[in-house]
Design a protein around this motif. Structure first.
Motif, PDB file in Angstrom:
ATOM      1  N   ARG A   1       1.013  -0.977  -0.067  1.00  0.00           N
ATOM      2  CA  ARG A   1      -0.111  -0.144  -0.011  1.00  0.00           C
ATOM      3  C   ARG A   1       0.841   1.317   0.003  1.00  0.00           C
ATOM      4  O   ARG A   1      -0.143   2.482   0.226  1.00  0.00           O
ATOM      5  N   THR A   2       1.844   1.329   0.670  1.00  0.00           N
ATOM      6  CA  THR A   2       2.928   2.506   0.176  1.00  0.00           C
ATOM      7  C   THR A   2       4.364   2.296  -0.360  1.00  0.00           C
ATOM      8  O   THR A   2       4.662   0.580  -0.473  1.00  0.00           O
ATOM      9  N   HIS A   3       5.111   3.316  -0.517  1.00  0.00           N
ATOM     10  CA  HIS A   3       6.235   3.256  -1.212  1.00  0.00           C
ATOM     11  C   HIS A   3       7.155   3.202  -0.175  1.00  0.00           C
ATOM     12  O   HIS A   3       8.986   2.252  -0.474  1.00  0.00           O
ATOM     13  N   GLU A   4       6.870   2.841   1.092  1.00  0.00           N
ATOM     14  CA  GLU A   4       7.713   2.476   2.634  1.00  0.00           C
ATOM     15  C   GLU A   4       7.642   1.191   2.522  1.00  0.00           C
ATOM     16  O   GLU A   4       8.689   0.457   3.262  1.00  0.00           O
ATOM     17  N   HIS A   5       7.488   0.362   1.412  1.00  0.00           N
ATOM     18  CA  HIS A   5       7.219  -1.231   1.593  1.00  0.00           C
ATOM     19  C   HIS A   5       9.015  -1.561   1.305  1.00  0.00           C
ATOM     20  O   HIS A   5       9.775  -1.004   0.454  1.00  0.00           O
ATOM     21  N   ARG A   6       9.311  -2.705   2.243  1.00  0.00           N
ATOM     22  CA  ARG A   6      10.872  -3.064   1.527  1.00  0.00           C
ATOM     23  C   ARG A   6      10.384  -4.884   1.910  1.00  0.00           C
ATOM     24  O   ARG A   6      10.285  -5.664   1.815  1.00  0.00           O
ATOM     25  N   GLU A   7      10.962  -4.618  -0.267  1.00  0.00           N
ATOM     26  CA  GLU A   7      10.572  -5.790  -0.931  1.00  0.00           C
ATOM     27  C   GLU A   7      11.885  -6.350  -0.599  1.00  0.00           C
ATOM     28  O   GLU A   7      12.948  -6.276  -1.397  1.00  0.00           O
ATOM     29  N   ARG A   8      12.006  -8.135  -0.039  1.00  0.00           N
ATOM     30  CA  ARG A   8      12.763  -8.385  -0.245  1.00  0.00           C
ATOM     31  C   ARG A   8      13.426  -9.692  -0.582  1.00  0.00           C
ATOM     32  O   ARG A   8      12.479 -10.522  -0.772  1.00  0.00           O
ATOM     33  N   LEU A   9      14.055 -10.124  -1.982  1.00  0.00           N
ATOM     34  CA  LEU A   9      13.118 -11.194  -2.724  1.00  0.00           C
ATOM     35  C   LEU A   9      15.025 -12.336  -3.147  1.00  0.00           C
ATOM     36  O   LEU A   9      16.614 -11.805  -3.076  1.00  0.00           O
ATOM     37  N   PRO A  10      14.632 -13.291  -2.155  1.00  0.00           N
ATOM     38  CA  PRO A  10      15.761 -14.318  -1.804  1.00  0.00           C
ATOM     39  C   PRO A  10      16.504 -14.251  -3.741  1.00  0.00           C
ATOM     40  O   PRO A  10      16.060 -14.346  -5.096  1.00  0.00           O
ATOM     41  N   VAL A  11      18.274 -15.288  -3.673  1.00  0.00           N
ATOM     42  CA  VAL A  11      18.442 -15.602  -4.581  1.00  0.00           C
ATOM     43  C   VAL A  11      19.067 -16.793  -4.256  1.00  0.00           C
ATOM     44  O   VAL A  11      19.501 -16.624  -3.083  1.00  0.00           O
ATOM     45  N   ILE A  12      18.670 -17.461  -5.043  1.00  0.00           N
ATOM     46  CA  ILE A  12      19.142 -18.891  -5.058  1.00  0.00           C
ATOM     47  C   ILE A  12      20.143 -19.422  -6.009  1.00  0.00           C
ATOM     48  O   ILE A  12      20.242 -18.662  -7.381  1.00  0.00           O
ATOM     49  N   ASP A  13      20.965 -20.225  -5.822  1.00  0.00           N
ATOM     50  CA  ASP A  13      21.548 -20.582  -6.678  1.00  0.00           C
ATOM     51  C   ASP A  13      21.606 -21.439  -8.489  1.00  0.00           C
ATOM     52  O   ASP A  13      20.479 -21.965  -7.549  1.00  0.00           O
TER      53      ASP A  13
END
Ligand code: ZN
Length: 208
Positions: A130-142
């Motif tokens: 709902r807000t630009h203050e969101h923190r999106e963390r995308l895991p990286v896998i091998d």
């Protein structure tokens, strides 16, 4: 073809060609699926080795959870086990996988175990944000060439990161999903925009 099968195959083919046209799934790269039924799981998915710029409904098959072809003809994508793991872990209605330049570059940013995106207005295009203050963390896998072996670990990873809207495979590409095909397509567009914005901002100063 049944009406439902044909309509979903048509929609998947359109999404696939769109990703090709945007440069996110060039050549035979990328694969796309949509859920037909959840119990038991049946999905429609692209067959392997098809140029995504030429993707048509006849390049889509319907499979069960054991990857047996129920409708259509062809071999389901080599990454089918990954699609099924995401459907199970996320109750996703559609799963999309691209090999874009920006997702490939950012997937090398593994210092923190994943890519973090925050502070951007476009984040609001992700489901539930709902807000630009969101923190999106995308895991990286091998990366691997044996997704059947890797899928259980990825399913566990998805359950331990329930807030993530996607994940990256190192030097390979992006997986994202949605409650339906329209939401999954929106997530691809939002995430690809954000990857490019972040990548361009870092520019030449950043060496992975
Ligand atoms: Zn791939």
């Amino acid at each position: 073809m049944s009406t439902t099968f044909a309509a979903l195959a048509q929609a998947l083919a359109e999404v696939g060609r769109h990703c090709y046209e945007r440069g996110w799934a060039l050549g035979t790269s990328g694969n796309f699926s949509a859920v037909v039924a959840i119990d038991p799981i049946t999905v429609e998915i692209t067959t392997s080795g098809i140029d995504k710029g030429l993707l048509e409904p006849q390049h889509i098959v319907e499979i069960d959870e054991q990857q047996r072809v129920i409708r259509g003809s062809g071999t389901p994508s080599a990454e089918t086990t990954l699609h099924l793991a995401i459907v199970r872990a996320r109750r996703a209605g559609a799963v999309l996988h691209t090999h874009s330049i920006w997702s490939t570059i950012l997937s090398e940013d593994t210092a923190a175990g994943g890519v973090t995106i925050e502070g951007y207005e476009m984040l609001k295009g992700l489901g539930g944000v709902r807000t630009h203050e969101h923190r999106e963390r995308l895991p990286v896998i091998d990366n691997t060439q044996d997704w059947t072996a890797a899928a259980p670990k990825i399913e566990t990873m998805l359950r331990t990161h329930p807030e993530a809207h996607g994940f990256l495979i190192r030097r390979h590409g992006l997986y994202t999903w949605g409650t339906d095909l329209a939401e999954a397509k929106r997530h691809i567009e939002i995430l690809e925009f954000l990857f490019e914005a972040m990548g361009r901002k870092r520019g030449l100063a950043w060496q992975p």
